[in-house]
Design a protein around this motif. Structure first.
Motif, short mmCIF file in Angstrom:
data_model
loop_
_atom_site.label_atom_id
_atom_site.label_comp_id
_atom_site.label_asym_id
_atom_site.label_seq_id
_atom_site.Cartn_x
_atom_site.Cartn_y
_atom_site.Cartn_z
N GLN A 19 34.65 50.15 40.86
CA GLN A 19 33.51 49.25 40.75
C GLN A 19 33.38 48.70 39.34
O GLN A 19 33.07 47.52 39.15
N LYS A 20 33.63 49.55 38.37
CA LYS A 20 33.56 49.13 36.97
C LYS A 20 34.61 48.06 36.68
O LYS A 20 34.33 47.05 36.03
N LYS A 21 35.81 48.26 37.20
CA LYS A 21 36.89 47.29 36.99
C LYS A 21 36.56 45.96 37.68
O LYS A 21 36.87 44.89 37.14
N ILE A 22 35.93 46.03 38.85
CA ILE A 22 35.55 44.80 39.55
C ILE A 22 34.54 44.01 38.72
O ILE A 22 34.66 42.79 38.58
N ILE A 23 33.57 44.68 38.16
CA ILE A 23 32.55 44.01 37.33
C ILE A 23 33.21 43.35 36.13
O ILE A 23 32.92 42.20 35.80
N ILE A 24 34.11 44.06 35.48
CA ILE A 24 34.80 43.51 34.30
C ILE A 24 35.64 42.30 34.70
O ILE A 24 35.63 41.26 34.03
N ASN A 25 36.37 42.41 35.82
CA ASN A 25 37.20 41.29 36.28
C ASN A 25 36.36 40.07 36.62
O ASN A 25 36.76 38.94 36.35
N LYS A 26 35.19 40.28 37.22
CA LYS A 26 34.32 39.15 37.55
C LYS A 26 33.84 38.45 36.30
O LYS A 26 33.72 37.21 36.27
N ARG A 27 33.58 39.21 35.24
CA ARG A 27 33.19 38.60 33.96
C ARG A 27 34.35 37.76 33.40
O ARG A 27 34.13 36.65 32.92
N PHE A 28 35.56 38.31 33.46
CA PHE A 28 36.72 37.57 32.99
C PHE A 28 36.93 36.29 33.80
O PHE A 28 37.28 35.25 33.25
#
Length: 68
Positions: A19-28
């Motif tokens: 979930q943390k990686k998904i949030i970071i990827n969405k920001r990118f």
């Protein structure tokens, strides 16, 4: 019993990491879209992470069901 609890905690931890990686990827993705760059790779990674979360959740339900 301790092994099952450890496994459950590990699965929950894996879900949080995805979930943390998904949030970071969405920001990118938002930043890259502003620049006009390609976001296909990140979007595919998000799909992969979502599938992993689904698999972890299924396994978690199965393990939890048999442990209690």
């Amino acid at each position: 019993m301790l092994d099952v609890k450890y496994t459950i905690k590990s699965l929950i931890s894996n879900i949080y990491e995805c979930q943390k990686k998904i949030i970071i990827n969405k920001r990118f993705i938002r930043e890259l879209e502003i620049e006009g760059s390609d976001t296909t790779k990140l979007r595919n990674e998000i799909l992969d992470l979502e599938h992993r979360i689904s698999d972890y959740q299924k396994e978690l339900r199965r393990k939890y069901q048999f442990s209690y």
